[in-house]
Design an enzyme around this catalytic site. Structure first.
Site, PDB file in Angstrom:
ATOM      1  N   ASN A  15       2.756 -14.981  -3.032  1.00 23.21           N
ATOM      2  CA  ASN A  15       2.966 -13.628  -2.505  1.00 23.21           C
ATOM      3  C   ASN A  15       1.861 -12.737  -3.042  1.00 23.21           C
ATOM      4  O   ASN A  15       1.929 -12.251  -4.168  1.00 23.21           O
ATOM      5  CB  ASN A  15       4.355 -13.125  -2.935  1.00 23.21           C
ATOM      6  N   ARG A  80       3.130 -15.487   1.874  1.00 27.34           N
ATOM      7  CA  ARG A  80       3.376 -14.179   2.470  1.00 27.34           C
ATOM      8  C   ARG A  80       2.126 -13.771   3.240  1.00 27.34           C
ATOM      9  O   ARG A  80       1.018 -13.815   2.716  1.00 27.34           O
ATOM     10  CB  ARG A  80       3.635 -13.142   1.382  1.00 27.34           C
ATOM     11  N   HIS A 169       6.868  -5.085   4.794  1.00 29.10           N
ATOM     12  CA  HIS A 169       7.874  -5.395   3.768  1.00 29.10           C
ATOM     13  C   HIS A 169       9.135  -5.979   4.411  1.00 29.10           C
ATOM     14  O   HIS A 169      10.216  -5.921   3.831  1.00 29.10           O
ATOM     15  CB  HIS A 169       8.287  -4.149   2.960  1.00 29.10           C
ATOM     16  N   GLY A 199       7.954   0.112  -4.054  1.00 26.96           N
ATOM     17  CA  GLY A 199       7.108  -0.611  -5.004  1.00 26.96           C
ATOM     18  C   GLY A 199       5.814   0.161  -5.130  1.00 26.96           C
ATOM     19  O   GLY A 199       5.809   1.389  -5.081  1.00 26.96           O
ATOM     20  N   GLY A 201       3.363  -0.328  -2.839  1.00 26.20           N
ATOM     21  CA  GLY A 201       3.553   0.077  -1.441  1.00 26.20           C
ATOM     22  C   GLY A 201       5.015   0.438  -1.278  1.00 26.20           C
ATOM     23  O   GLY A 201       5.859  -0.104  -1.988  1.00 26.20           O
ATOM     24  N   ARG A 230      -1.402   5.244  -1.635  1.00 26.17           N
ATOM     25  CA  ARG A 230      -1.507   5.542  -0.194  1.00 26.17           C
ATOM     26  C   ARG A 230      -0.793   6.853   0.123  1.00 26.17           C
ATOM     27  O   ARG A 230       0.298   7.106  -0.382  1.00 26.17           O
ATOM     28  CB  ARG A 230      -0.888   4.406   0.635  1.00 26.17           C
ATOM     29  N   ARG A 273       6.033   5.054 -13.709  1.00 26.07           N
ATOM     30  CA  ARG A 273       6.445   5.233 -15.113  1.00 26.07           C
ATOM     31  C   ARG A 273       5.617   6.322 -15.782  1.00 26.07           C
ATOM     32  O   ARG A 273       6.145   7.171 -16.494  1.00 26.07           O
ATOM     33  CB  ARG A 273       6.265   3.919 -15.894  1.00 26.07           C
ATOM     34  N   GLY A 319       9.962  -2.229  -7.478  1.00 25.08           N
ATOM     35  CA  GLY A 319       9.698  -1.723  -8.838  1.00 25.08           C
ATOM     36  C   GLY A 319      10.267  -0.348  -9.143  1.00 25.08           C
ATOM     37  O   GLY A 319      10.998  -0.159 -10.118  1.00 25.08           O
ATOM     38  N   VAL A 320       9.971   0.626  -8.297  1.00 23.02           N
ATOM     39  CA  VAL A 320      10.444   1.994  -8.532  1.00 23.02           C
ATOM     40  C   VAL A 320      11.935   2.099  -8.195  1.00 23.02           C
ATOM     41  O   VAL A 320      12.727   2.647  -8.955  1.00 23.02           O
ATOM     42  CB  VAL A 320       9.633   3.010  -7.693  1.00 23.02           C
ATOM     43  N   GLY A 321      12.322   1.559  -7.054  1.00 29.51           N
ATOM     44  CA  GLY A 321      13.710   1.664  -6.600  1.00 29.51           C
ATOM     45  C   GLY A 321      14.698   1.012  -7.555  1.00 29.51           C
ATOM     46  O   GLY A 321      15.795   1.528  -7.773  1.00 29.51           O
ATOM     47  N   GLU A 373      11.628 -11.427  -2.498  1.00 29.72           N
ATOM     48  CA  GLU A 373      10.782 -11.861  -1.384  1.00 29.72           C
ATOM     49  C   GLU A 373      10.454 -13.347  -1.503  1.00 29.72           C
ATOM     50  O   GLU A 373      10.365 -14.048  -0.497  1.00 29.72           O
ATOM     51  CB  GLU A 373       9.480 -11.046  -1.370  1.00 29.72           C
TER      52      GLU A 373
HETATM   53  N1  LIG Z   1      10.954   1.632 -15.295  1.00 27.18           N
HETATM   54  C1  LIG Z   1      10.250   2.042 -14.261  1.00 27.18           C
HETATM   55  N2  LIG Z   1      10.286   3.330 -13.850  1.00 27.18           N
HETATM   56  C2  LIG Z   1       9.573   3.759 -12.814  1.00 27.18           C
HETATM   57  N3  LIG Z   1       8.768   2.971 -12.102  1.00 27.18           N
HETATM   58  C3  LIG Z   1       8.679   1.686 -12.433  1.00 27.18           C
HETATM   59  C4  LIG Z   1       9.409   1.142 -13.523  1.00 27.18           C
HETATM   60  N4  LIG Z   1       9.105  -0.182 -13.597  1.00 27.18           N
HETATM   61  C5  LIG Z   1       8.217  -0.453 -12.610  1.00 27.18           C
HETATM   62  N5  LIG Z   1       7.958   0.667 -11.908  1.00 27.18           N
HETATM   63  C6  LIG Z   1       7.044   0.839 -10.780  1.00 27.18           C
HETATM   64  O1  LIG Z   1       7.070  -0.257  -9.900  1.00 27.18           O
HETATM   65  C7  LIG Z   1       5.775  -0.365  -9.278  1.00 27.18           C
HETATM   66  C8  LIG Z   1       5.509  -1.796  -8.899  1.00 27.18           C
HETATM   67  O2  LIG Z   1       6.541  -2.260  -8.064  1.00 27.18           O
HETATM   68  P1  LIG Z   1       6.466  -3.700  -7.377  1.00 27.18           P
HETATM   69  O3  LIG Z   1       7.647  -3.808  -6.497  1.00 27.18           O
HETATM   70  O4  LIG Z   1       6.244  -4.739  -8.411  1.00 27.18           O
HETATM   71  O5  LIG Z   1       5.172  -3.434  -6.506  1.00 27.18           O
HETATM   72  P2  LIG Z   1       4.202  -4.336  -5.640  1.00 27.18           P
HETATM   73  O6  LIG Z   1       4.954  -5.592  -5.254  1.00 27.18           O
HETATM   74  O7  LIG Z   1       3.931  -3.457  -4.479  1.00 27.18           O
HETATM   75  O8  LIG Z   1       3.007  -4.592  -6.492  1.00 27.18           O
HETATM   76  C9  LIG Z   1       4.792   0.157 -10.303  1.00 27.18           C
HETATM   77  O9  LIG Z   1       3.842   0.956  -9.658  1.00 27.18           O
HETATM   78  C10 LIG Z   1       5.622   0.994 -11.243  1.00 27.18           C
HETATM   79  O10 LIG Z   1       5.275   2.347 -11.072  1.00 27.18           O
HETATM   80  C1  LIG Z   2       2.605  -4.121   3.057  1.00 22.75           C
HETATM   81  C2  LIG Z   2       2.498  -3.593   1.668  1.00 22.75           C
HETATM   82  O1  LIG Z   2       2.365  -2.406   1.481  1.00 22.75           O
HETATM   83  O2  LIG Z   2       2.617  -4.489   0.667  1.00 22.75           O
HETATM   84  P1  LIG Z   2       2.521  -4.204  -0.921  1.00 22.75           P
HETATM   85  O3  LIG Z   2       3.570  -3.207  -1.234  1.00 22.75           O
HETATM   86  O4  LIG Z   2       2.809  -5.539  -1.561  1.00 22.75           O
HETATM   87  O5  LIG Z   2       1.137  -3.709  -1.204  1.00 22.75           O
HETATM   88 MG   LIG Z   3       5.455  -5.840  -3.143  1.00 24.97          MG
END
Ligand SMILES: Nc1ncnc2c1ncn2[C@@H]1O[C@H](COP(=O)(O)OP(=O)(O)O)[C@@H](O)[C@H]1O
Ligand SMILES: CC(=O)OP(=O)(O)O
Ligand SMILES: [Mg+2]
Length: 387
Positions: A15, A80, A169, A199, A201, A230, A273, A319-321, A373
Site C-alpha cells: 500500500n 493498492r 480511499h 489521514g 490525505g 492538499r 499532532r 490517522g487523524v480520525g 486497507e
Molecule cells: N494522536 C494523533 N493526533 C492527531 N493526529 C494524529 C495522531 N496520530 C496520527 N495522526 C495523524 O495521522 C496522519 C497520518 O494518517 P495515516 O492514515 O497514517 O495517513 P496516510 O495513510 O495518508 O499516510 C498524520 O499526518 C498525523 O497528523
Molecule cells: C488518494 C489519497 O489521497 O491517498 P493517501 O491519503 O494515501 O495519500
Molecule cells: Mg492512507
C-alpha cells in the site's frame, strides 16, 4: 519436515501512499499477519530516495523475518492502486495491458499512480510466477449517482476527457462502512453511514445500505476536505487567477495546491499532532489551520446528513480520525439538533479498537473505527485468485 509442501495461503499487500510504503503479509488461513511494517519518509531526509528503494527495503525486511519474497507460501501480491478511472471498477489481475491502463491514468493521480505502477513492475520482475492483483481506490465509488458524479460543465468536454468525480480511499470507505454496521450490530444493507477518512490525505463519503452515494474527492484526490498538504475545495477560478496575475505555470500551481497547501500551507506543519500542540500553546497560525480544517469538515458532515436523510452513524477513521479527540469534538460540537451527540468522556478515551463515542440515545451514533486497507486488499486479492 514431513515432506508435504506448505499451503500457499499468504498474500503480500503493498500500500503505497505519497511518502510511505505500508506492507503486510496476511495469512488467509487464519487472518493473522506474520509480517507487517511501513517504510516512511520516502524521498525525504533520512528515508529511501524513491519507492523502488523502499520496495527493496521491504523485501530485505521480509527476508530477515523468514518471509522472503521467494517463499513458497506466497500465493499472490495485492497492490493498492489509487486511480482506476472508469475502466477498473473492481479488483483486477495485473497484465501488461492493465499496467498500460494504470499508466494512462497517471495524470489524474500524479502523486500516486506512477508509484503504484513502479511497485507493480518491480514485484512482477521478482515473482513473475505469482498472480498480482490491483485493488483500486476508486472502485467503491463507481456507484456514485450521476447527480453526484457530474461536474456542471459542458457535457461533451467532460465525456471526451473523462472529467467527472471518481472519489478515492474507496477501500477504506468500504471496509469502515461495513465495520461500522458490525459495531452497531446491524446488517450493512440496513444502515446509512458517513465515513470520515482523515489521514494525510482525507475524504468523506456517504454510504447508503453499503452503496456509496457521495464522496468528497473528485477527478483527482485534491477536491474536498483540507488535508495535510492538499488544499481541498477552492474556487475553480483560483488557478486561473494565479496563472494570469502571478504568472504561475501549471506545474507550479499543481505543487501549490497538492504539495504546499492544506495544513502545511496554512501553518507550515502537515502533521495534525503538531498543529494541535502548537495551537494549544497559543500559536495563531496553527490555530487558524485547525479552524479551517474543522470548518470544512463540519460543512461536509452537515451536507452528508442532508444527502442521506436518516443517518445511523458517523465513523471517524485513519490517522487523524482514529487518534484526534480534538478534531472529532470540534467537528461535531453543537450538532445535537441534527441528531448528533458526542459523549465527551467516551470521545477522550484512547483505545485501539472500534468503539462508539456518542451519548446513549444519540439518534446518529458516532464511532471511531480503525481502517484496515491492507486486510481489505488481501481479501479482495484472495477472492480473485481463489474464486
Ligand atoms: N494522536 C494523533 N493526533 C492527531 N493526529 C494524529 C495522531 N496520530 C496520527 N495522526 C495523524 O495521522 C496522519 C497520518 O494518517 P495515516 O492514515 O497514517 O495517513 P496516510 O495513510 O495518508 O499516510 C498524520 O499526518 C498525523 O497528523
Ligand atoms: C488518494 C489519497 O489521497 O491517498 P493517501 O491519503 O494515501 O495519500
Ligand atoms: Mg492512507
Amino acid at each position: 519436515m514431513t515432506g508435504t509442501t506448505p499451503a500457499a495461503d499468504h498474500v503480500l499487500v503493498l500500500n503505497a501512499g505519497s511518502s510511505t510504503l505500508k506492507y503486510q503479509l496476511v495469512d488467509m488461513a487464519d487472518g493473522s499477519r506474520p509480517a507487517r511494517g511501513v517504510v516512511e519518509r520516502i524521498g525525504a531526509d533520512g528515508g529511501p530516495a524513491d519507492h523502488t528503494r523502499a520496495l527493496h527495503e521491504v523485501a530485505d525486511r521480509l527476508a530477515a523475518d523468514g518471509h522472503g519474497l521467494d517463499s513458497p507460501r506466497l500465493a499472490a501480491i495485492g497492490h493498492r492502486v489509487v486511480h482506476g478511472g472508469t475502466t477498473y471498477t473492481a479488483a483486477t489481475l495485473v497484465t501488461d495491458e492493465v499496467e498500460a491502463g494504470i499508466e494512462a491514468l497517471a495524470p489524474l493521480a500524479p502523486l500516486h499512480n506512477p508509484v503504484n505502477l513502479r511497485q507493480i513492475r518491480v514485484a512482477r520482475e521478482v515473482r513473475p510466477d505469482l498472480p498480482q492483483v490491483a485493488v483500486f481506490d476508486t472502485a467503491f465509488h463507481a456507484t456514485l449517482p450521476q447527480a453526484a458524479a457530474r461536474y456542471a460543465i459542458d457535457r461533451g468536454v467532460a465525456d471526451r476527457y473523462g472529467v467527472r468525480r471518481y472519489g478515492f480511499h474507496g477501500t477504506s470507505h468500504s471496509y469502515v462502512s461495513r465495520a461500522t454496521a458490525r459495531l452497531l450490530g446491524r446488517a450493512v444493507q440496513e444502515v446509512n453511514v458517513i465515513v470520515l477518512h482523515l489521514g494525510n490525505g482525507a475524504s468523506a463519503s456517504a454510504v447508503r445500505g453499503g452503496v456509496c452515494v457521495e464522496t468528497s474527492m473528485g477527478l483527482t484526490p485534491l477536491e474536498g476536505l483540507v488535508m495535510g498538504s492538499r488544499s481541498g475545495d477552492l474556487d475553480p477560478a483560483v488557478p486561473l487567477h494565479l496563472a494570469r496575475v502571478a504568472g504561475m505555470s501549471t506545474d507550479e500551481i499543481d505543487r501549490l495546491l497538492n504539495n504546499r497547501g492544506g495544513l502545511l500551507g496554512l501553518c507550515g506543519d502537515n502533521d495534525m499532532r503538531e498543529v494541535v500542540r502548537r495551537s494549544a500553546a497559543g500559536d495563531p497560525d496553527a490555530r487558524l489551520a485547525f479552524d479551517v480544517y474543522v470548518h470544512r469538515l463540519r460543512k461536509y458532515v452537515g451536507g452528508y446528513l442532508a444527502v442521506l436523510g436518516e443517518t445511523h452513524a458517523i465513523a471517524f477513521t485513519a490517522g487523524v480520525g482514529e487518534n484526534s479527540a480534538e478534531v472529532r469534538e470540534a467537528a461535531l460540537r453543537g450538532l445535537g439538533r441534527l441528531g448528533v451527540e458526542l459523549d465527551p468522556v467516551r470521545n477522550a478515551v484512547r483505545s485501539a479498537g472500534a468503539r462508539v463515542v456518542s451519548a446513549d440515545g444519540s439518534p446518529t451514533a458516532v464511532a471511531v473505527v480503525p481502517t484496515d486497507e491492507e486486510w481489505e486488499i488481501a481479501s479482495q486479492t484472495w477472492q480473485l485468485v481463489r474464486g
